[in-house]
Design a protein around this motif. Structure first.
Motif, PDB file in Angstrom:
ATOM      1  N   MET A 158       0.819  -1.207   0.000  1.00 43.24           N
ATOM      2  CA  MET A 158       0.000   0.000   0.000  1.00 43.24           C
ATOM      3  C   MET A 158       0.856   1.262   0.000  1.00 43.24           C
ATOM      4  O   MET A 158       0.663   2.154  -0.808  1.00 43.24           O
ATOM      5  CB  MET A 158      -0.920   0.013   1.232  1.00 43.24           C
ATOM      6  N   ARG A 159       1.841   1.299   0.915  1.00 44.06           N
ATOM      7  CA  ARG A 159       2.683   2.482   1.050  1.00 44.06           C
ATOM      8  C   ARG A 159       4.145   2.115   1.194  1.00 44.06           C
ATOM      9  O   ARG A 159       4.932   2.879   1.739  1.00 44.06           O
ATOM     10  CB  ARG A 159       2.230   3.277   2.289  1.00 44.06           C
ATOM     11  N   LYS A 180       5.450   1.958   9.396  1.00 44.54           N
ATOM     12  CA  LYS A 180       4.677   2.118  10.619  1.00 44.54           C
ATOM     13  C   LYS A 180       4.261   0.817  11.289  1.00 44.54           C
ATOM     14  O   LYS A 180       4.229   0.689  12.499  1.00 44.54           O
ATOM     15  CB  LYS A 180       3.421   2.891  10.236  1.00 44.54           C
ATOM     16  N   ARG A 181       3.897  -0.159  10.475  1.00 52.98           N
ATOM     17  CA  ARG A 181       3.431  -1.422  11.049  1.00 52.98           C
ATOM     18  C   ARG A 181       4.473  -2.526  10.934  1.00 52.98           C
ATOM     19  O   ARG A 181       4.155  -3.708  11.028  1.00 52.98           O
ATOM     20  CB  ARG A 181       2.137  -1.846  10.357  1.00 52.98           C
ATOM     21  N   ASP A 216      -0.266  -3.511   4.411  1.00 57.02           N
ATOM     22  CA  ASP A 216       0.912  -3.245   5.244  1.00 57.02           C
ATOM     23  C   ASP A 216       1.645  -4.534   5.582  1.00 57.02           C
ATOM     24  O   ASP A 216       2.293  -4.647   6.621  1.00 57.02           O
ATOM     25  CB  ASP A 216       0.487  -2.528   6.532  1.00 57.02           C
ATOM     26  N   LYS A 232       2.028  -5.738   9.424  1.00 57.00           N
ATOM     27  CA  LYS A 232       0.781  -5.788  10.181  1.00 57.00           C
ATOM     28  C   LYS A 232       0.428  -7.228  10.587  1.00 57.00           C
ATOM     29  O   LYS A 232       0.531  -8.149   9.772  1.00 57.00           O
ATOM     30  CB  LYS A 232      -0.333  -5.213   9.303  1.00 57.00           C
ATOM     31  N   TRP A 259      -5.003  -7.585   2.424  1.00 62.13           N
ATOM     32  CA  TRP A 259      -4.812  -6.522   3.424  1.00 62.13           C
ATOM     33  C   TRP A 259      -4.967  -7.064   4.829  1.00 62.13           C
ATOM     34  O   TRP A 259      -4.519  -6.450   5.782  1.00 62.13           O
ATOM     35  CB  TRP A 259      -5.811  -5.386   3.197  1.00 62.13           C
TER      36      TRP A 259
ATOM     37  N   TYR B   3     -14.540  -1.145   9.326  1.00 60.07           N
ATOM     38  CA  TYR B   3     -13.533  -1.966   8.661  1.00 60.07           C
ATOM     39  C   TYR B   3     -12.212  -1.938   9.403  1.00 60.07           C
ATOM     40  O   TYR B   3     -11.492  -2.932   9.492  1.00 60.07           O
ATOM     41  CB  TYR B   3     -13.345  -1.474   7.223  1.00 60.07           C
ATOM     42  N   ASP B  10      -2.302   8.861  10.092  1.00 61.65           N
ATOM     43  CA  ASP B  10      -2.083   7.909   9.005  1.00 61.65           C
ATOM     44  C   ASP B  10      -2.952   8.214   7.783  1.00 61.65           C
ATOM     45  O   ASP B  10      -2.854   7.542   6.759  1.00 61.65           O
ATOM     46  CB  ASP B  10      -2.367   6.478   9.480  1.00 61.65           C
ATOM     47  N   PRO B  23      -6.862   4.591   2.070  1.00 61.84           N
ATOM     48  CA  PRO B  23      -7.257   3.607   1.055  1.00 61.84           C
ATOM     49  C   PRO B  23      -8.367   2.669   1.523  1.00 61.84           C
ATOM     50  O   PRO B  23      -8.310   2.143   2.631  1.00 61.84           O
ATOM     51  CB  PRO B  23      -5.963   2.825   0.803  1.00 61.84           C
ATOM     52  N   PRO B  25     -10.354  -0.937   0.620  1.00 58.62           N
ATOM     53  CA  PRO B  25     -10.008  -2.161  -0.120  1.00 58.62           C
ATOM     54  C   PRO B  25     -10.708  -2.296  -1.472  1.00 58.62           C
ATOM     55  O   PRO B  25     -10.292  -3.105  -2.299  1.00 58.62           O
ATOM     56  CB  PRO B  25     -10.411  -3.281   0.833  1.00 58.62           C
TER      57      PRO B  25
END
Lengths: 395, 85
Positions: A158-159, A180-181, A216, A232, A259, B3, B10, B23, B25
């Motif tokens: 994602m990032r 971050k995670r 993440d 994560k 995710w 969710y 963030d 974002p 999903p």
């Protein structure tokens, strides 16, 4: 077999489509698989792999060229602009190169050339392009950190991004972007963002065959089938700031990350196993899964066999943000499950599915699929199918 | 059901949408405006689907007078670390 037969490639897409990511040129969701008619793709030659991101697609051809389509608002299409493009369009590189590997993140893209160079474009707000800044780029820019190094693969989340580097002193994984995670795996403590590649710790002396990133999460698979994950936590377990090995009793050949879940394919018996997924990649709801043998990874999340496959060997797995797809080996059938609100399961509706359900592409009895592969973007799915067809029988 | 829970730091400020985003999903973005935050709203919704997230933030950071706001540097930068006194 032989000269009488030629291979024809088909691309099918379904799910969320409002950014043009389905390649249908309709900018709408599709609940049933759509066969694409894309002259720009057919003229580019056979496609060797696809990569699907938040809302864009990267196609790599067998001659090392790259075409992209879908959302381009951060420059992730590499077309030199920041607009969406519903048609596949070639990516122009600043130097001539033969691209061997591609990856699509939420809003960024990564390309690896046969010379071992890495190029990135798209959103760089978190340093995920690796150029030492937080800017976006709308054409692929070579990551100068890897000049004189040999990169094999890139995986964009994602990032963040991770890169697999093969060198004299063994394999190394580098990471950049948001940490971050723990998804960079570069430090035992919390890292916000890094914009230059840093080495992921805890993978020294591990020979790595492939890497993956989504959301993440990050993952690496070793040549002896061990799976490492970091980032994560799955199912609300704690984040891992360094790679953690999933139980060593199992041997894996493929990993796909969502995710909130991961799909794993076991070596030998080709079983699909799911890690995490308490949201929409819904399989591991403990109430409903009591009859399934549960294993546990070292971070406490459950590993569960994907049910309802009746002992069929799985050939290939793919994970979207909150949905999953697989292909069974003998029959080449596509199955999908998880979150279905945008039609990303391809079952003709917007329902969620707890178990894999068969996706039907319209059948042509004169054709036989020789190769089939499924790819998932955040809320959409794409299938690449090669058909053997006997020219003599073509009307 | 929400969710995810996402801290405001963030989320990214989107100039075009005039909203903080994260974002979704489905491929779109969860969105919440500064006005929503001032009112104590903590749900950021996705315009394309049924999902929403819970935004974790300190309401005081958004309820102050305009001049105080600028002093506190609330014009969001993506790399901003929000310090809570």
């Amino acid at each position: 077999m032989g000269e009488d037969e030629e291979e024809k490639q088909e691309i099918w897409s379904w799910g969320a489509g409002t950014d043009g990511q389905l390649g249908t040129c309709k900018l709408q969701d599709e609940h049933f698989p759509q066969l694409l008619h894309l002259p720009s793709l057919s003229s580019a030659g056979p496609i060797s792999m696809l990569a699907c991101g938040g809302a864009h697609v990267i196609a790599l051809t067998s001659v090392g060229k790259v075409l992209t389509w879908g959302r381009g608002t951060s420059g992730q299409l590499g077309h030199g602009d920041t607009v969406n493009n519903p048609h596949p369009k070639p990516v122009v590189f600043s130097e001539s190169c033969f691209v061997t590997h591609v990856s699509a993140g939420w809003n960024h893209s990564g390309f690896v050339s046969d010379g071992g160079s890495v190029f990135t474009c798209g959103d760089g707000s978190f340093g995920q392009l690796g150029h030492g800044d937080f800017k976006f780029h709308c054409s692929p820019v070579k990551v100068s950190y890897f000049i004189n190094k040999h990169v094999e693969q890139i995986a964009c989340g994602m990032r963040h991004s991770i890169v697999l580097l093969k060198g004299h002193s063994g394999d190394q994984v580098y990471a950049f972007g948001s940490g971050k995670r723990g998804q960079l795996g570069i430090s035992k403590g919390r890292v916000n963002s890094v914009c230059l590649p840093e080495v992921t710790c805890g993978l020294e002396d591990v020979e790595i065959v492939s890497i993956a990133a989504n959301g993440d999460h990050s993952a690496a698979l070793s040549t002896d089938g061990r799976l490492y994950t970091w980032g994560k936590g799955f199912n609300g377990t704690t984040n891992a700031f360094c790679p953690v090995c999933v139980p060593e009793s199992l041997c894996f050949t493929e990993v796909a990350l969502g995710w909130n879940h991961a799909l794993l394919l076991t070596a030998g018996d080709g079983e699909a196993i799911m890690l995490g997924g308490n949201n929409h990649g819904v399989l591991s709801n403990p109430d409903k899964m009591s009859s399934v043998k549960q294993l546990q990874d070292s971070r406490g999340a459950n590993l569960e066999r994907v049910p309802a496959l009746e002992g069929k060997k799985v050939l290939h797995i793919a994970a979207g943000a909150e949905h999953s797809a697989l292909i069974t080996a003998e029959d080449g059938v596509i199955r999908s499950w998880g979150w279905g609100e945008h039609g990303q399961l391809g079952l003709g509706n917007t329902c969620d599915q707890m178990r894999p359900e068969v996706v039907i592409l319209s059948q042509d009895v004169h054709k036989e699929a020789t190769k089939i592969k499924v790819y998932c973007g955040s809320g959409f799915t794409i299938v690449l199918r090669s058909l053997a067809q006997t020219s003599a029988f073509e009307c | 059901m929400s969710y995810d829970d996402v801290e405001i730091e963030d989320m990214e400020w989107n100039e075009e949408l005039q909203a903080y985003t994260y974002p979704c999903p489905c491929g779109d973005l969860f969105q919440i405006t500064k006005d929503d935050l001032k009112l104590g709203e903590e749900i950021a919704r996705c315009p394309s689907c049924s999902l929403y997230i819970t935004v974790i933030y300190n309401m005081e950071d958004f309820s102050g007078e305009p001049d105080r706001k600028t002093n506190k540097g609330l014009e969001p930068s993506k790399q901003q670390t929000v310090t809570v006194a």
